[in-house]
Write a protein that holds these residues in place. Sequence first.
Motif, mmCIF file in Angstrom:
data_model
loop_
_atom_site.group_PDB
_atom_site.id
_atom_site.type_symbol
_atom_site.label_atom_id
_atom_site.label_comp_id
_atom_site.label_asym_id
_atom_site.label_seq_id
_atom_site.Cartn_x
_atom_site.Cartn_y
_atom_site.Cartn_z
ATOM 1 N N VAL A 38 58.910 51.474 55.193
ATOM 2 C CA VAL A 38 57.595 51.830 54.658
ATOM 3 C C VAL A 38 56.689 50.611 54.756
ATOM 4 O O VAL A 38 57.150 49.466 54.700
ATOM 5 N N ASN A 39 55.420 50.870 54.903
ATOM 6 C CA ASN A 39 54.430 49.798 54.873
ATOM 7 C C ASN A 39 54.243 49.342 53.430
ATOM 8 O O ASN A 39 54.335 50.149 52.501
ATOM 9 N N CYS A 40 53.946 48.065 53.245
ATOM 10 C CA CYS A 40 53.707 47.517 51.910
ATOM 11 C C CYS A 40 52.309 46.927 51.834
ATOM 12 O O CYS A 40 51.874 46.233 52.750
ATOM 13 N N VAL A 41 51.634 47.214 50.736
ATOM 14 C CA VAL A 41 50.322 46.643 50.474
ATOM 15 C C VAL A 41 50.526 45.395 49.627
ATOM 16 O O VAL A 41 51.275 45.422 48.650
ATOM 17 N N ILE A 42 49.863 44.317 50.011
ATOM 18 C CA ILE A 42 49.950 43.056 49.279
ATOM 19 C C ILE A 42 48.658 42.863 48.493
ATOM 20 O O ILE A 42 47.555 42.937 49.046
ATOM 21 N N TYR A 43 48.835 42.629 47.197
ATOM 22 C CA TYR A 43 47.710 42.336 46.304
ATOM 23 C C TYR A 43 47.876 40.924 45.774
ATOM 24 O O TYR A 43 48.992 40.506 45.450
ATOM 25 N N GLY A 44 46.779 40.196 45.669
ATOM 26 C CA GLY A 44 46.836 38.843 45.143
ATOM 27 C C GLY A 44 45.774 38.590 44.081
ATOM 28 O O GLY A 44 44.689 39.165 44.119
ATOM 29 N N MET A 45 46.155 37.725 43.142
ATOM 30 C CA MET A 45 45.226 37.283 42.098
ATOM 31 C C MET A 45 45.335 35.773 42.013
ATOM 32 O O MET A 45 46.440 35.234 41.892
ATOM 33 N N LEU A 46 44.188 35.101 42.102
ATOM 34 C CA LEU A 46 44.159 33.653 41.948
ATOM 35 C C LEU A 46 43.850 33.298 40.498
ATOM 36 O O LEU A 46 43.126 34.033 39.813
ATOM 37 N N ARG A 47 44.364 32.174 40.090
ATOM 38 C CA ARG A 47 44.144 31.709 38.716
ATOM 39 C C ARG A 47 42.646 31.693 38.377
ATOM 40 O O ARG A 47 42.233 32.138 37.315
ATOM 41 N N LYS A 48 41.824 31.200 39.298
ATOM 42 C CA LYS A 48 40.388 31.078 39.030
ATOM 43 C C LYS A 48 39.696 32.439 38.930
ATOM 44 O O LYS A 48 38.601 32.529 38.414
ATOM 45 N N GLU A 49 40.347 33.505 39.407
ATOM 46 C CA GLU A 49 39.766 34.846 39.339
ATOM 47 C C GLU A 49 40.190 35.603 38.073
ATOM 48 O O GLU A 49 39.524 36.568 37.692
ATOM 49 N N TRP A 50 41.273 35.183 37.465
ATOM 50 C CA TRP A 50 41.850 35.926 36.340
ATOM 51 C C TRP A 50 41.047 35.650 35.068
ATOM 52 O O TRP A 50 40.851 34.513 34.684
ATOM 53 N N ASN A 51 40.606 36.699 34.423
ATOM 54 C CA ASN A 51 39.785 36.509 33.233
ATOM 55 C C ASN A 51 40.293 37.315 32.039
ATOM 56 O O ASN A 51 39.533 37.639 31.141
ATOM 57 N N ARG A 52 41.575 37.632 32.015
ATOM 58 C CA ARG A 52 42.130 38.429 30.907
ATOM 59 C C ARG A 52 43.106 37.589 30.108
ATOM 60 O O ARG A 52 44.093 37.106 30.633
ATOM 61 N N GLY A 53 42.824 37.438 28.854
ATOM 62 C CA GLY A 53 43.828 36.900 27.945
ATOM 63 C C GLY A 53 43.933 35.396 27.819
ATOM 64 O O GLY A 53 44.695 34.931 27.015
ATOM 65 N N TYR A 54 43.200 34.646 28.630
ATOM 66 C CA TYR A 54 43.239 33.189 28.382
ATOM 67 C C TYR A 54 41.934 32.555 28.836
ATOM 68 O O TYR A 54 41.154 33.136 29.533
#
Length: 182
Positions: free
Chosen positions: A166-182
């Motif tokens: 199966v094909n896999c989708v890759i999702y990424g989150m960078l620290r500088k983009e994260w704005n939830r909880g800290y």
Amino acid sequence: MFKHIVDNDIELRLVDIHHAGEMFKSIDSNREHLGKYLPWVDSTETVEDTISFIKNSKKKYAANDGFDASIWYKGEFAGVIGFHGINPSIKEISIGYWLDENYVGKGIMTKACIEFINYAFTIYNLNRVVIRCAEDNLKSRAIPERLGFTKEGIIRDGELLKDGYVNCVIYGMLRKEWNRGY
């Protein structure tokens, strides 16, 4: 034992041999649901296989290379979320997860992912979190999309399941983009 209260209904606990029976029972009763997207389901044939997973997870934790947590919803075992090994050269980690079909659609995994992402960025001090999902697993893909991850691409034939690649989708989150909880 590591225990983290997410909210009034959800608790994360470091996977533990004492819960191997409950974990295996969930896997065994959800073979069709889980086996569609997780290659290890068919090879998890006994409680001893689940115990082996837990022992390997504890080694990973002891080596400070990620960990796996059981997810408890209103006191009942609901699934597992875990960090796959840390890539120290680029300060990256990936998250994998599965949920018993009886608990899908309650926001449980989204909340568990938020806790793990916060942990990756604050405790491990990493720069990047990755979530990889089968292309047609829309429920699993909805989690990183809901959390604002960037869809970075598709790995063709990225995972071998019982019915083929199966094909896999890759999702990424960078620290500088994260704005939830800290």
